[in-house]
Design a protein around this motif. Sequence first.
Motif, mmCIF file in Angstrom:
data_model
loop_
_atom_site.group_PDB
_atom_site.id
_atom_site.type_symbol
_atom_site.label_atom_id
_atom_site.label_comp_id
_atom_site.label_asym_id
_atom_site.label_seq_id
_atom_site.Cartn_x
_atom_site.Cartn_y
_atom_site.Cartn_z
ATOM 1 N N LYS A 113 -4.834 4.223 -10.521
ATOM 2 C CA LYS A 113 -3.874 4.502 -11.381
ATOM 3 C C LYS A 113 -2.696 3.431 -11.269
ATOM 4 O O LYS A 113 -1.686 3.479 -11.096
ATOM 5 C CB LYS A 113 -3.010 5.552 -11.368
ATOM 6 C CG LYS A 113 -3.993 6.832 -11.910
ATOM 7 C CD LYS A 113 -3.150 7.976 -12.062
ATOM 8 C CE LYS A 113 -4.048 9.202 -12.828
ATOM 9 N NZ LYS A 113 -2.998 10.382 -12.986
ATOM 10 N N GLY A 114 -3.111 1.999 -11.213
ATOM 11 C CA GLY A 114 -2.393 0.563 -11.323
ATOM 12 C C GLY A 114 -2.005 0.554 -9.786
ATOM 13 O O GLY A 114 -1.015 -0.584 -9.822
ATOM 14 N N ARG A 115 -1.940 1.439 -8.702
ATOM 15 C CA ARG A 115 -1.381 1.109 -7.509
ATOM 16 C C ARG A 115 -2.561 0.656 -6.524
ATOM 17 O O ARG A 115 -3.952 1.015 -6.736
ATOM 18 C CB ARG A 115 -0.902 2.417 -6.805
ATOM 19 C CG ARG A 115 0.099 2.916 -7.647
ATOM 20 C CD ARG A 115 0.779 4.339 -6.980
ATOM 21 N NE ARG A 115 -0.231 5.236 -6.969
ATOM 22 C CZ ARG A 115 -0.136 6.326 -6.310
ATOM 23 N NH1 ARG A 115 1.009 6.383 -5.104
ATOM 24 N NH2 ARG A 115 -0.893 7.455 -6.109
ATOM 25 N N GLU A 116 -2.266 -0.545 -5.598
ATOM 26 C CA GLU A 116 -2.832 -1.180 -4.652
ATOM 27 C C GLU A 116 -2.881 -0.375 -3.503
ATOM 28 O O GLU A 116 -2.097 -0.372 -2.820
ATOM 29 C CB GLU A 116 -2.710 -2.524 -4.734
ATOM 30 C CG GLU A 116 -2.799 -3.446 -5.992
ATOM 31 C CD GLU A 116 -2.247 -4.854 -5.932
ATOM 32 O OE1 GLU A 116 -1.742 -5.127 -4.765
ATOM 33 O OE2 GLU A 116 -2.674 -5.623 -7.004
ATOM 34 N N ALA A 150 -6.804 -9.472 -1.479
ATOM 35 C CA ALA A 150 -7.844 -9.167 -2.507
ATOM 36 C C ALA A 150 -9.094 -8.613 -1.776
ATOM 37 O O ALA A 150 -9.810 -7.796 -2.373
ATOM 38 C CB ALA A 150 -8.219 -10.384 -3.228
ATOM 39 N N ALA A 151 -9.489 -8.820 -0.469
ATOM 40 C CA ALA A 151 -10.576 -8.523 0.246
ATOM 41 C C ALA A 151 -10.676 -7.091 0.541
ATOM 42 O O ALA A 151 -11.682 -6.501 0.780
ATOM 43 C CB ALA A 151 -10.815 -9.360 1.505
ATOM 44 N N GLU A 152 -9.606 -6.661 0.443
ATOM 45 C CA GLU A 152 -9.292 -5.044 1.057
ATOM 46 C C GLU A 152 -8.799 -4.253 0.001
ATOM 47 O O GLU A 152 -8.070 -2.901 0.155
ATOM 48 C CB GLU A 152 -8.698 -5.035 2.393
ATOM 49 C CG GLU A 152 -7.250 -5.765 2.130
ATOM 50 C CD GLU A 152 -6.638 -5.718 3.594
ATOM 51 O OE1 GLU A 152 -7.035 -4.880 4.544
ATOM 52 O OE2 GLU A 152 -5.504 -6.101 3.741
ATOM 53 N N LEU A 153 -8.739 -4.718 -1.366
ATOM 54 C CA LEU A 153 -8.041 -3.959 -2.365
ATOM 55 C C LEU A 153 -8.831 -2.783 -3.269
ATOM 56 O O LEU A 153 -9.970 -2.901 -3.377
ATOM 57 C CB LEU A 153 -7.680 -5.056 -3.567
ATOM 58 C CG LEU A 153 -7.049 -4.563 -4.617
ATOM 59 C CD1 LEU A 153 -5.665 -3.993 -4.523
ATOM 60 C CD2 LEU A 153 -6.795 -5.719 -5.673
ATOM 61 N N LYS A 182 -8.827 0.896 4.038
ATOM 62 C CA LYS A 182 -8.931 1.695 4.971
ATOM 63 C C LYS A 182 -7.809 2.802 4.797
ATOM 64 O O LYS A 182 -8.084 4.160 5.321
ATOM 65 C CB LYS A 182 -8.569 0.895 6.181
ATOM 66 C CG LYS A 182 -8.089 1.760 7.430
ATOM 67 C CD LYS A 182 -7.711 0.623 8.605
ATOM 68 C CE LYS A 182 -7.240 1.346 10.036
ATOM 69 N NZ LYS A 182 -5.719 1.996 9.879
ATOM 70 N N CYS A 183 -6.961 2.913 3.783
ATOM 71 C CA CYS A 183 -6.135 3.779 3.588
ATOM 72 C C CYS A 183 -6.492 4.664 2.531
ATOM 73 O O CYS A 183 -5.850 5.696 2.263
ATOM 74 C CB CYS A 183 -4.548 3.090 3.322
ATOM 75 S SG CYS A 183 -3.541 2.127 4.770
ATOM 76 N N PHE A 184 -7.554 4.363 1.630
ATOM 77 C CA PHE A 184 -7.900 5.123 0.428
ATOM 78 C C PHE A 184 -8.907 6.438 1.053
ATOM 79 O O PHE A 184 -9.882 6.342 0.911
ATOM 80 C CB PHE A 184 -8.562 4.302 -0.564
ATOM 81 C CG PHE A 184 -8.843 4.664 -1.896
ATOM 82 C CD1 PHE A 184 -7.478 5.035 -2.487
ATOM 83 C CD2 PHE A 184 -10.001 4.977 -2.326
ATOM 84 C CE1 PHE A 184 -7.572 5.396 -4.023
ATOM 85 C CE2 PHE A 184 -9.934 5.507 -3.586
ATOM 86 C CZ PHE A 184 -8.542 5.802 -4.378
ATOM 87 N N CYS A 196 0.876 -1.188 -0.168
ATOM 88 C CA CYS A 196 0.000 0.000 0.142
ATOM 89 C C CYS A 196 0.833 1.054 0.045
ATOM 90 O O CYS A 196 1.667 1.263 0.876
ATOM 91 C CB CYS A 196 -0.974 0.026 1.283
ATOM 92 S SG CYS A 196 -1.812 1.672 1.331
ATOM 93 N N PRO A 197 0.705 2.138 -0.691
ATOM 94 C CA PRO A 197 1.334 3.175 -1.013
ATOM 95 C C PRO A 197 1.489 4.312 0.299
ATOM 96 O O PRO A 197 2.577 4.956 0.618
ATOM 97 C CB PRO A 197 0.882 4.200 -2.103
ATOM 98 C CG PRO A 197 0.010 3.182 -2.863
ATOM 99 C CD PRO A 197 -0.302 2.244 -1.862
ATOM 100 N N ARG A 198 0.493 4.142 1.169
ATOM 101 C CA ARG A 198 0.589 4.911 2.571
ATOM 102 C C ARG A 198 1.053 4.417 3.607
ATOM 103 O O ARG A 198 1.631 4.819 4.388
ATOM 104 C CB ARG A 198 -1.081 5.378 2.682
ATOM 105 C CG ARG A 198 -1.379 6.238 3.753
ATOM 106 C CD ARG A 198 -2.512 7.160 3.737
ATOM 107 N NE ARG A 198 -2.270 8.129 2.448
ATOM 108 C CZ ARG A 198 -3.637 8.738 2.176
ATOM 109 N NH1 ARG A 198 -4.647 8.439 2.874
ATOM 110 N NH2 ARG A 198 -3.415 9.349 1.249
ATOM 111 N N CYS A 199 0.855 2.981 3.923
ATOM 112 C CA CYS A 199 0.909 2.147 5.111
ATOM 113 C C CYS A 199 2.274 1.344 4.711
ATOM 114 O O CYS A 199 3.094 1.043 5.704
ATOM 115 C CB CYS A 199 -0.114 1.565 5.808
ATOM 116 S SG CYS A 199 -0.752 0.323 5.062
ATOM 117 N N GLY A 200 2.287 0.820 3.422
ATOM 118 C CA GLY A 200 3.490 -0.078 3.095
ATOM 119 C C GLY A 200 3.266 -1.550 3.434
ATOM 120 O O GLY A 200 4.013 -2.198 3.315
#
Length: 362
Positions: A105-108, A98-101, A112-114, A89-93
């Motif tokens: 722009k191609g980033r997962e 799949a259940a929380e994806l 909770k972080c979105f 995840c770009p925010r928390c690492g």
Amino acid sequence: MLARGRAWHKECFKCANCSKGLDSILCCEGPDKNIYCKVCYAKKFGPRGYGYGQGGGALQSDCITNGEHAPRAGVIDVSKIRARPGEGCPRCGGVVFAAELVLSKGREWHRKCFKCRDCTKTLDSIIACDGPDKEVYCRTCYGKKWGPHGYGFACGSGFLQTDGMTEEQIAASRPFAPPDTTSIKAPEGEGCPRCGGAVFAAEQQLSKGKMWHKKCYNCCQCHRPLDSMLACDGPDKEIYCKACYGKNFGPKGFGYGHTPTLVSTSGQNTMQYPEGAPFAGAKSSSGCPRCGFAVYAAEQMISKSRIWHKRCFHCADCRKSLDSTNLNDGPDGDIYCRACYGRNFGPKGVGYGLGAGTLTMA
């Protein structure tokens, strides 16, 4: 109450486990010949194992699990399972399953972080904006941080966004520059007819092929703002409102403009120009057929491709004012009302009166 051919009392027709009252929809008959509600039937006789919630389904809970003794889920730490650099995840690492994806722009991202980087507003695919710093923002915060800045953009968040500022603060921060339309001079004969400055597309007003500034497009006498309905072009190449045009170039005399409309009590004659006809200017063949003077747009009346003054547009015999409904063009080139036309050029003889019909008396 009947259940599979067996008769029950209404007060006895309840679940054998939780004593919940039953009906024909909720009733489930067990293999032990007793009756149960759907939840208790599933717990007692339904499938068991992980995901079945003690046999009652993964999403089904009973009164015990909803009470004060129900287990409480702790705060999920999505960064506990770390991902390899550049993959989580770009925010928390953390690793994103799949259940929380959530994709952006191609980033997962974790669901909770979105959320917005600044105001932490929960985002979706409609309101999410990807910033140049590889973070996600809501539309408002994106406009404040990366949108255009300056006068009219309210700190970059759009025309109607004021960021909690008061009216006094907005007015104080608004720059003021007096519009000087003459600062950029135009070539001779090409600029605004009043100030001579260059006229650009955002401020132009057209009047008979000439371009004016919006600021200059007003009556030259009373300075009233004009539009295509109110503007009158005068013979001096200026523009006037209808009232000022009538005062300067319209008919003058008793009942016109500011001349008194009532008879003077002092005995003086108020009819300076009884005929209301112009007494100055050059006559021409293209002017009014009756008086010969030039006819301007604000006072013209049309009859068979000829242009008349409004004051001249009356019957040649009885001087009755005419319009398009009672106008008759005579063979002598003049105009008449219906009665006078019939009297002069209509059929004559017994039964025709005096030419205007049998019921008309002259």
